[in-house]
Design a protein around this motif. Structure first.
Motif, PDB file in Angstrom:
ATOM      1  N   HIS A  34      17.219  -8.476   4.818  1.00 48.79           N
ATOM      2  CA  HIS A  34      17.505  -7.158   5.335  1.00 48.79           C
ATOM      3  C   HIS A  34      18.115  -6.493   3.874  1.00 48.79           C
ATOM      4  O   HIS A  34      19.034  -6.984   3.515  1.00 48.79           O
ATOM      5  N   TYR A  35      16.958  -5.651   3.416  1.00 49.76           N
ATOM      6  CA  TYR A  35      17.758  -5.166   2.312  1.00 49.76           C
ATOM      7  C   TYR A  35      17.938  -3.436   2.449  1.00 49.76           C
ATOM      8  O   TYR A  35      17.143  -2.738   3.010  1.00 49.76           O
ATOM      9  N   THR A  36      18.917  -2.868   2.116  1.00 51.69           N
ATOM     10  CA  THR A  36      19.527  -1.324   1.872  1.00 51.69           C
ATOM     11  C   THR A  36      19.443  -0.897   0.770  1.00 51.69           C
ATOM     12  O   THR A  36      20.163  -1.639  -0.109  1.00 51.69           O
ATOM     13  N   TRP A  37      18.998   0.166   0.378  1.00 51.25           N
ATOM     14  CA  TRP A  37      19.191   1.063  -0.777  1.00 51.25           C
ATOM     15  C   TRP A  37      19.970   2.377  -0.460  1.00 51.25           C
ATOM     16  O   TRP A  37      19.668   2.959   0.595  1.00 51.25           O
ATOM     17  N   VAL A  38      20.751   2.851  -1.347  1.00 57.91           N
ATOM     18  CA  VAL A  38      21.647   4.036  -1.277  1.00 57.91           C
ATOM     19  C   VAL A  38      21.300   4.954  -2.453  1.00 57.91           C
ATOM     20  O   VAL A  38      21.203   4.514  -3.252  1.00 57.91           O
ATOM     21  N   TYR A  39      21.315   6.375  -1.917  1.00 58.66           N
ATOM     22  CA  TYR A  39      20.835   7.269  -3.024  1.00 58.66           C
ATOM     23  C   TYR A  39      21.798   8.307  -2.892  1.00 58.66           C
ATOM     24  O   TYR A  39      22.488   8.679  -1.902  1.00 58.66           O
ATOM     25  N   ASP A  40      22.236   9.174  -4.040  1.00 59.41           N
ATOM     26  CA  ASP A  40      22.861  10.290  -3.885  1.00 59.41           C
ATOM     27  C   ASP A  40      21.969  11.506  -3.975  1.00 59.41           C
ATOM     28  O   ASP A  40      22.241  12.790  -4.267  1.00 59.41           O
ATOM     29  N   ARG A  41      20.618  11.313  -3.572  1.00 57.69           N
ATOM     30  CA  ARG A  41      19.673  12.529  -3.592  1.00 57.69           C
ATOM     31  C   ARG A  41      18.723  12.337  -2.282  1.00 57.69           C
ATOM     32  O   ARG A  41      18.890  10.991  -1.615  1.00 57.69           O
ATOM     33  N   ALA A  42      17.823  13.044  -2.031  1.00 53.42           N
ATOM     34  CA  ALA A  42      16.773  12.716  -1.143  1.00 53.42           C
ATOM     35  C   ALA A  42      15.802  11.884  -1.657  1.00 53.42           C
ATOM     36  O   ALA A  42      15.355  12.074  -2.980  1.00 53.42           O
ATOM     37  N   VAL A  43      15.524  11.023  -0.984  1.00 56.94           N
ATOM     38  CA  VAL A  43      14.091   9.996  -1.086  1.00 56.94           C
ATOM     39  C   VAL A  43      12.975  10.717  -1.225  1.00 56.94           C
ATOM     40  O   VAL A  43      12.734  11.790  -0.625  1.00 56.94           O
ATOM     41  N   ASP A  44      11.754  10.316  -1.799  1.00 59.86           N
ATOM     42  CA  ASP A  44      10.601  10.923  -1.927  1.00 59.86           C
ATOM     43  C   ASP A  44       9.730  10.104  -0.934  1.00 59.86           C
ATOM     44  O   ASP A  44       9.359   9.117  -1.129  1.00 59.86           O
ATOM     45  N   LEU A  45       9.706  10.824   0.227  1.00 56.38           N
ATOM     46  CA  LEU A  45       8.996  10.084   1.447  1.00 56.38           C
ATOM     47  C   LEU A  45       7.639  10.116   1.086  1.00 56.38           C
ATOM     48  O   LEU A  45       6.940   8.883   1.403  1.00 56.38           O
ATOM     49  N   ASP A  46       6.986  10.738   0.468  1.00 60.64           N
ATOM     50  CA  ASP A  46       5.483  10.419   0.053  1.00 60.64           C
ATOM     51  C   ASP A  46       5.361   9.155  -0.631  1.00 60.64           C
ATOM     52  O   ASP A  46       4.414   8.289  -0.368  1.00 60.64           O
ATOM     53  N   ALA A  47       6.381   8.959  -1.735  1.00 58.51           N
ATOM     54  CA  ALA A  47       6.214   7.650  -2.289  1.00 58.51           C
ATOM     55  C   ALA A  47       6.450   6.496  -1.494  1.00 58.51           C
ATOM     56  O   ALA A  47       6.033   5.428  -1.735  1.00 58.51           O
ATOM     57  N   LEU A  48       7.403   6.985  -0.584  1.00 60.31           N
ATOM     58  CA  LEU A  48       7.765   5.689   0.564  1.00 60.31           C
ATOM     59  C   LEU A  48       6.605   5.377   1.246  1.00 60.31           C
ATOM     60  O   LEU A  48       6.247   4.077   1.732  1.00 60.31           O
ATOM     61  N   ARG A  49       5.751   6.445   1.577  1.00 60.35           N
ATOM     62  CA  ARG A  49       4.556   6.150   2.404  1.00 60.35           C
ATOM     63  C   ARG A  49       3.639   5.039   1.480  1.00 60.35           C
ATOM     64  O   ARG A  49       2.816   4.377   2.206  1.00 60.35           O
ATOM     65  N   ARG A  50       3.462   5.379   0.142  1.00 62.13           N
ATOM     66  CA  ARG A  50       2.458   4.771  -0.358  1.00 62.13           C
ATOM     67  C   ARG A  50       3.100   3.363  -0.631  1.00 62.13           C
ATOM     68  O   ARG A  50       2.193   2.489  -0.666  1.00 62.13           O
ATOM     69  N   LEU A  51       4.338   3.116  -0.724  1.00 62.09           N
ATOM     70  CA  LEU A  51       5.011   1.718  -0.682  1.00 62.09           C
ATOM     71  C   LEU A  51       4.596   1.005   0.564  1.00 62.09           C
ATOM     72  O   LEU A  51       4.347  -0.102   0.491  1.00 62.09           O
ATOM     73  N   SER A  52       4.694   1.854   1.615  1.00 65.44           N
ATOM     74  CA  SER A  52       4.444   1.247   2.737  1.00 65.44           C
ATOM     75  C   SER A  52       2.887   0.800   2.966  1.00 65.44           C
ATOM     76  O   SER A  52       2.696  -0.052   3.429  1.00 65.44           O
ATOM     77  N   ASP A  53       2.124   1.719   2.638  1.00 62.80           N
ATOM     78  CA  ASP A  53       0.580   1.327   2.520  1.00 62.80           C
ATOM     79  C   ASP A  53       0.431   0.049   1.746  1.00 62.80           C
ATOM     80  O   ASP A  53      -0.477  -0.999   2.151  1.00 62.80           O
TER      81      ASP A  53
END
Length: 458
Positions: A34-53
């Motif tokens: 189980h890995y968790t990432w924390v940000y002080d900004r909004a994440v790039d959802l399009d980039a995360l969708r590419r990661l998911s693909d």
């Protein structure tokens, strides 16, 4: 530039992965990474969708197809459906990141039916974000999670080409040919196990030094309890990496040894000690043979005995004990490795009985794991660095009654990220205060014992 690797696999599960899958079928729950990432900004959802693909093309994207009959080897196949990104509809405060992340880890994950992992995104009410990815431990181990994430971020195509479920139909005749062909290996394994049993029987009997719980009365065999929310406490806290390194140096140890020392002190506070006051630590050791090693669980382990009374002022004895345990690891693992080829012949009902028997043989061990440094591509899953991230080992769905029968639970892990050491702990004490608040106070006491400074805020 061609980034494809020639890693077309033998789709049969390694024996260790097969054992992990059988345990899940027998008990109804299994460990997850189980890995968790924390940000002080909004994440790039399009980039995360590419990661998911890309994750759907990598080493996470597989589930188990059972053998068509007894004694056969199950095989890896592609999941029946894609794993979606689950974006939480409501924002939460930063203080609830860990609570949300644990919620994601408790959503169903099934290494057979799927999904083999979960992918969650949370918006924070201060403009930040959090991401959680939880993977079945049958599918891969901690090193495998980091490899799979790095490969996906970098766009590396492993060309795994796992078949779809049922695509490589195996006839009963082919199945029995495979089973009969494996019999010489099984006979050698059985002989090795018998030799080991005879050798152990010839040794002088030694009573365990553990403070064992009273054995529960025998019960009629029944199917495992359905998965429910377990009663173990789980907490995460942070100290600065500078103070961590300074402490390890001051006490004559290393970063790994200091993590083990904290685990020993946690075991002391939990009462998970031997009769002589020492604490037994179970520490996983990776045996993965490079990036092309596609085993799910390329793991071994060692047991290290530490004196919790001395680790706060001198790590040199702990360092020597860990070195000795690692040196003896290969010899100590031989009996287990010799027996693994027998795994396909172990029925699920027997595993259930063995689990119930094993619950009465607890030796109060505390798990300890260095989950590594989150850096490079794994730090940039949406294209830019996170503030910090950490890994955890969880086993959601383990019934509270089972935790009590096994005499409790204790685990401490560390991850290094963003100038922080992220300390996560899991514990259950039969009859004790098993709230997250009580465990967090205990972990903070341990941190103070080593002079690691005040915990860092979220």
């Amino acid at each position: 530039m061609d980034t494809r690797l020639d890693t077309r696999p033998d789709t049969r599960l390694d024996y260790m992965d097969h054992a992990s899958y059988l345990a899940f079928r027998a008990l109804g729950h299994h460990p997850t990474l189980h890995y968790t990432w924390v940000y002080d900004r909004a994440v790039d959802l399009d980039a995360l969708r590419r990661l998911s693909d890309r994750l759907h093309q990598g080493r996470f994207a597989r589930v188990v197809e059972a053998a068509p009959g007894w004694g056969g080897r199950p095989r890896w196949v592609r999941p029946d459906a894609p794993v979606p990104i689950e974006v939480e509809p409501a924002m939460r405060p930063r203080s609830q990141i860990e609570q949300w992340s644990v919620e994601v880890s408790r959503r169903p994950i099934d290494p057979g039916a799927g999904p083999p992992w979960r992918f969650g995104v949370l918006r924070l009410d201060d403009g930040g974000s959090a991401v959680a990815i939880v993977v079945s431990h049958t599918v891969t181990d901690g090193v495998g999670v980091l490899l799979g994430l790095r490969e996906a971020v970098e766009g590396l195509d492993l060309d795994l080409a796992y078949p779809r479920r049922g695509e490589r139909g195996r006839s009963r005749l082919a199945h029995w040919r495979e089973v009969i062909g494996s019999l010489p290996e099984k006979v050698r394994a059985l002989r090795a196990v018998v030799r080991q049993m005879r050798a152990e029987r010839s040794l002088p009997h030694r009573a365990s030094t553990a403070a064992l719980p009273a054995a529960a009365p025998a019960a009629e065999f029944s199917a495992p309890d359905p998965p429910v929310r377990d009663g173990a406490a789980r907490v995460v806290t942070f100290v600065s990496e500078a103070s961590w390194d300074a402490c390890a140096e001051r006490l004559g140890g290393t970063s790994n040894v200091l993590a083990s020392a904290l685990a020993a002190r946690l075991g002391h506070h939990l009462g998970r000690v031997q009769q002589n006051g020492t604490v037994n630590l179970t520490i996983p050791v990776s045996v993965r043979e490079g990036d092309e090693d596609l085993r799910g669980n390329a793991l071994s382990s060692v047991v290290v005995t530490l004196d919790p009374a001395e680790v706060t002022h001198d790590l040199r004895p702990a360092r020597a004990a860990m070195k000795a345990a690692l040196s003896a690891r290969d010899a100590n693992q031989l009996p287990l490795l010799a027996a693994l080829p027998l795994v396909p012949f172990v029925p699920v009902w027997l595993l259930r009985r063995l689990e119930r028997f094993a619950l009465g043989a607890d030796v109060n061990a505390v798990g300890c794991s260095n989950l590594g440094r989150v850096t490079g591509p794994v730090e940039r899953i949406d294209g830019r660095p996170c503030q910090y991230a950490w890994g955890q080992f969880n086993e959601p769905g383990r019934p509270t009654a089972e935790l009590a029968r096994m005499g409790g639970q204790g685990f401490l892990g560390v991850t290094f990220s963003g100038g922080r050491v992220v300390i996560n702990a899991v514990a259950f004490r039969p009859g004790g205060d098993n709230s997250d608040e009580a465990l967090l106070a205990m972990v903070h006491d341990v941190i103070a014992e080593f002079g690691l400074g005040p915990p860092l805020p979220w």
